[in-house]
Design a protein around this motif. Structure first.
Motif, mmCIF file in Angstrom:
data_model
loop_
_atom_site.group_PDB
_atom_site.id
_atom_site.type_symbol
_atom_site.label_atom_id
_atom_site.label_comp_id
_atom_site.label_asym_id
_atom_site.label_seq_id
_atom_site.Cartn_x
_atom_site.Cartn_y
_atom_site.Cartn_z
ATOM 1 N N ALA A 1 80.605 -12.947 -104.094
ATOM 2 C CA ALA A 1 81.291 -13.681 -105.667
ATOM 3 C C ALA A 1 82.556 -12.778 -105.743
ATOM 4 O O ALA A 1 83.872 -13.515 -106.350
ATOM 5 C CB ALA A 1 80.365 -13.653 -106.536
ATOM 6 N N THR A 2 82.658 -11.223 -105.540
ATOM 7 C CA THR A 2 83.397 -10.922 -106.307
ATOM 8 C C THR A 2 84.748 -9.989 -105.194
ATOM 9 O O THR A 2 85.082 -9.573 -105.983
ATOM 10 C CB THR A 2 82.780 -8.759 -106.842
ATOM 11 N N GLN A 3 84.266 -11.430 -103.842
ATOM 12 C CA GLN A 3 85.452 -11.202 -103.365
ATOM 13 C C GLN A 3 86.270 -12.453 -103.439
ATOM 14 O O GLN A 3 87.916 -12.008 -103.224
ATOM 15 C CB GLN A 3 85.304 -11.511 -101.924
ATOM 16 N N TYR A 4 86.048 -12.508 -104.823
ATOM 17 C CA TYR A 4 86.837 -14.009 -105.455
ATOM 18 C C TYR A 4 87.640 -13.497 -106.537
ATOM 19 O O TYR A 4 88.592 -14.124 -106.627
ATOM 20 C CB TYR A 4 85.845 -15.239 -104.989
ATOM 21 N N ASP A 5 86.908 -12.863 -107.108
ATOM 22 C CA ASP A 5 86.813 -12.880 -108.726
ATOM 23 C C ASP A 5 86.731 -11.404 -109.111
ATOM 24 O O ASP A 5 85.905 -10.982 -109.166
ATOM 25 C CB ASP A 5 86.026 -14.077 -109.463
ATOM 26 N N PRO B 1 81.289 -17.194 -108.384
ATOM 27 C CA PRO B 1 83.276 -17.137 -109.144
ATOM 28 C C PRO B 1 83.138 -17.182 -110.198
ATOM 29 O O PRO B 1 82.890 -18.859 -110.099
ATOM 30 C CB PRO B 1 83.924 -16.515 -107.585
ATOM 31 N N ALA B 2 83.516 -16.463 -111.461
ATOM 32 C CA ALA B 2 83.904 -17.492 -112.416
ATOM 33 C C ALA B 2 85.203 -18.464 -112.262
ATOM 34 O O ALA B 2 85.370 -19.451 -112.795
ATOM 35 C CB ALA B 2 84.095 -16.594 -113.356
ATOM 36 N N ASN B 3 86.282 -18.330 -111.508
ATOM 37 C CA ASN B 3 87.416 -18.784 -111.090
ATOM 38 C C ASN B 3 87.259 -19.929 -109.882
ATOM 39 O O ASN B 3 88.285 -19.453 -109.618
ATOM 40 C CB ASN B 3 88.529 -18.091 -111.623
ATOM 41 N N LEU B 4 86.977 -20.094 -109.194
ATOM 42 C CA LEU B 4 87.114 -21.287 -108.363
ATOM 43 C C LEU B 4 85.754 -22.221 -108.299
ATOM 44 O O LEU B 4 84.867 -22.486 -109.038
ATOM 45 C CB LEU B 4 86.193 -19.770 -107.306
ATOM 46 N N VAL C 1 79.311 -10.790 -115.008
ATOM 47 C CA VAL C 1 79.106 -9.793 -114.499
ATOM 48 C C VAL C 1 81.039 -9.161 -113.672
ATOM 49 O O VAL C 1 81.592 -10.155 -113.223
ATOM 50 C CB VAL C 1 78.320 -9.800 -112.989
ATOM 51 N N TRP C 2 81.655 -8.210 -114.055
ATOM 52 C CA TRP C 2 82.447 -7.781 -113.948
ATOM 53 C C TRP C 2 82.404 -7.233 -112.796
ATOM 54 O O TRP C 2 81.808 -5.993 -112.933
ATOM 55 C CB TRP C 2 83.214 -6.908 -115.604
ATOM 56 N N ARG C 3 83.015 -7.699 -112.131
ATOM 57 C CA ARG C 3 83.801 -6.219 -110.365
ATOM 58 C C ARG C 3 83.474 -5.223 -111.374
ATOM 59 O O ARG C 3 82.914 -4.040 -110.363
ATOM 60 C CB ARG C 3 84.646 -7.522 -109.879
ATOM 61 N N ARG D 1 80.873 0.017 -109.564
ATOM 62 C CA ARG D 1 80.555 1.483 -110.389
ATOM 63 C C ARG D 1 78.980 1.748 -110.591
ATOM 64 O O ARG D 1 78.547 2.427 -110.468
ATOM 65 C CB ARG D 1 81.750 2.063 -111.951
ATOM 66 N N GLU D 2 78.125 0.468 -110.559
ATOM 67 C CA GLU D 2 76.479 0.434 -111.564
ATOM 68 C C GLU D 2 76.505 -0.127 -110.969
ATOM 69 O O GLU D 2 75.354 -1.031 -111.418
ATOM 70 C CB GLU D 2 76.853 0.900 -113.227
ATOM 71 N N PRO D 3 75.881 -0.061 -109.508
ATOM 72 C CA PRO D 3 75.051 -1.686 -108.877
ATOM 73 C C PRO D 3 73.502 -1.949 -109.175
ATOM 74 O O PRO D 3 73.752 -3.115 -109.533
ATOM 75 C CB PRO D 3 75.399 -1.266 -107.377
ATOM 76 N N ALA D 4 73.210 -0.073 -109.086
ATOM 77 C CA ALA D 4 71.907 -0.936 -109.397
ATOM 78 C C ALA D 4 71.443 -1.036 -110.859
ATOM 79 O O ALA D 4 70.376 -2.145 -110.907
ATOM 80 C CB ALA D 4 70.921 0.132 -109.878
ATOM 81 N N LYS D 5 72.421 -0.937 -111.917
ATOM 82 C CA LYS D 5 72.705 -0.640 -113.452
ATOM 83 C C LYS D 5 72.404 -2.999 -113.743
ATOM 84 O O LYS D 5 71.637 -3.343 -114.510
ATOM 85 C CB LYS D 5 73.123 0.129 -114.107
ATOM 86 N N THR D 6 72.896 -3.063 -112.879
ATOM 87 C CA THR D 6 74.176 -4.537 -113.510
ATOM 88 C C THR D 6 72.639 -5.158 -113.045
ATOM 89 O O THR D 6 72.463 -6.137 -113.556
ATOM 90 C CB THR D 6 75.236 -4.772 -112.277
ATOM 91 N N GLY D 7 72.141 -4.887 -111.241
ATOM 92 C CA GLY D 7 71.205 -5.483 -110.995
ATOM 93 C C GLY D 7 70.099 -5.640 -112.112
ATOM 94 O O GLY D 7 68.908 -6.845 -111.932
#
Length: 344
Positions: A193-197, A168-171, A140-142, A147-153
């Motif tokens: 998670a998107t706060q970190y990456d 997060p991918a890099n932690l 999942v890209w931040r 942009r589309e939180p419902a679609k992502t979910g």
């Protein structure tokens, strides 16, 4: 025989700064002083370098001044560097590139293996290409999630179902990781998670036992006995890793010889897949119903605290903490000499 100057680098800009200080304290305590002269090099949370006085105490007390740029003259004057840096700007190949530029041997993986091992998405892609068994996952890209939180979910629920783990991918050190059992928890997990990456891994939930295996070596790596993690928390989170008594670390794991052999085999295969060197800890799941062993991830600078599995696994395999440090320094020198054989 003169002692070798070993630069122990710790601290750093990542969210694992405090973990690095804990790991460094153990390395500083147990490095064989009869052979090595440790030189302490601290990096502040803002990226400043500290070399005067006692950098470890300065960082521990959180009284560090901004610090200066990397002291390349000092680095070039060291015999070996022992980086004890976890997460971005320490475990991801960035500082390894600096060591390469300075022409100094250093403990652990090189630039490529470090960066691949740090990025959970690239790591999984390399494991897939190497035919290693891994859990199902989505990336999942931040920007796409915002942009589309419902679609992502919807996509996550359709492909993986719930519950899932969001990372997060890099932690590392389980920072920013959540288990999401409901759509509301999934939203909160993605927000964290998107706060970190900018890149997040969402993995299927597997009812499992968790094992870890330590790997040591360069071209001919060896695997330790395996250990089992039994967290008292719902999963092996940050608190469970670094608070005494919050998890049971069973070393060696109580498993059949066939399971231990399979884990060791896959640990070395994962190590070689990313072209690792020096050391790594490889983490595994074993499905409680099917018994399938699944590679979770590889950590190229595993924790070195008194609670950490990497030194405990090697101690159970017959290699004491001081001897482990000595072996890692020797491996760093051997790899440096091997690379010196290249024409360029």
């Amino acid at each position: 025989m003169a002692k070798l100057k070993v630069g122990i680098v710790f601290g750093g800009r990542s969210g694992e700064h405090e973990v690095s200080l804990m790991s460094a304290a153990s390395v500083i305590k147990f490095i064989p002083r009869e052979k090595y002269d440790p030189v302490l090099i601290g990096i502040t949370k803002t990226g400043g370098w500290l070399t005067e006085g006692n950098p470890w105490e300065t960082l521990r007390k959180e009284t560090a001044e901004p610090g200066g740029p990397p002291p390349t003259a000092l680095l070039a004057g060291l015999d070996v560097i022992f980086p004890v840096l976890h997460g971005p700007y320490g475990e991801d190949g960035t500082i390894q590139g600096l060591f390469e530029m300075c022409g100094v041997p250093y403990v652990g993986a090189g630039v490529l293996a470090s960066s691949v091992g740090m990025d959970k998405v690239i790591m999984k892609q390399v494991f897939e290409a190497s035919k290693l068994p891994i859990a199902r996952y989505l990336v999942v890209w931040r920007h796409a999630w915002r942009r589309e939180p419902a679609k992502t979910g919807d996509l996550i629920e359709e492909r993986l179902g719930l519950p899932v783990f969001v990372k997060p991918a890099n932690l590392g050190s389980s920072v920013g990781i959540s288990k999401a059992r409901t759509r509301k928890e999934l939203t909160a997990a993605l927000q964290l998670a998107t706060q970190y990456d900018r890149k997040v891994v969402v993995e299927e939930y597997i009812p499992c036992r968790e094992f870890e295996c330590a790997v040591l070596g360069n071209d001919d790596p060896a695997a330790s006995v395996i250990g089992e993690i039994v967290p008292h928390n719902e999963f092996y989170d940050y608190e469970a890793k670094y608070t005494d008594g919050v998890s049971d670390l069973i070393v060696p794991a109580a498993v059949p010889a066939s399971v231990q052999s399979r884990v060791q085999e896959l640990a070395v295969a994962a190590y070689k897949a990313i072209d690792c060197a020096g050391m790594a800890r490889v983490d595994f799941f074993m499905h409680r119903e099917s018994g399938q062993v699944i590679v979770n991830e590889i950590n190229t600078i595993p924790g070195f605290t008194n609670l950490s599995m990497y030194p405990r696994l090697w101690e159970a395999s017959g290699l004491s903490y001081p001897d482990l440090i000595d072996r890692l320094i020797t491996l760093a020198q051997e790899r440096f000499k091997e690379r010196a054989r290249n024409l360029v």
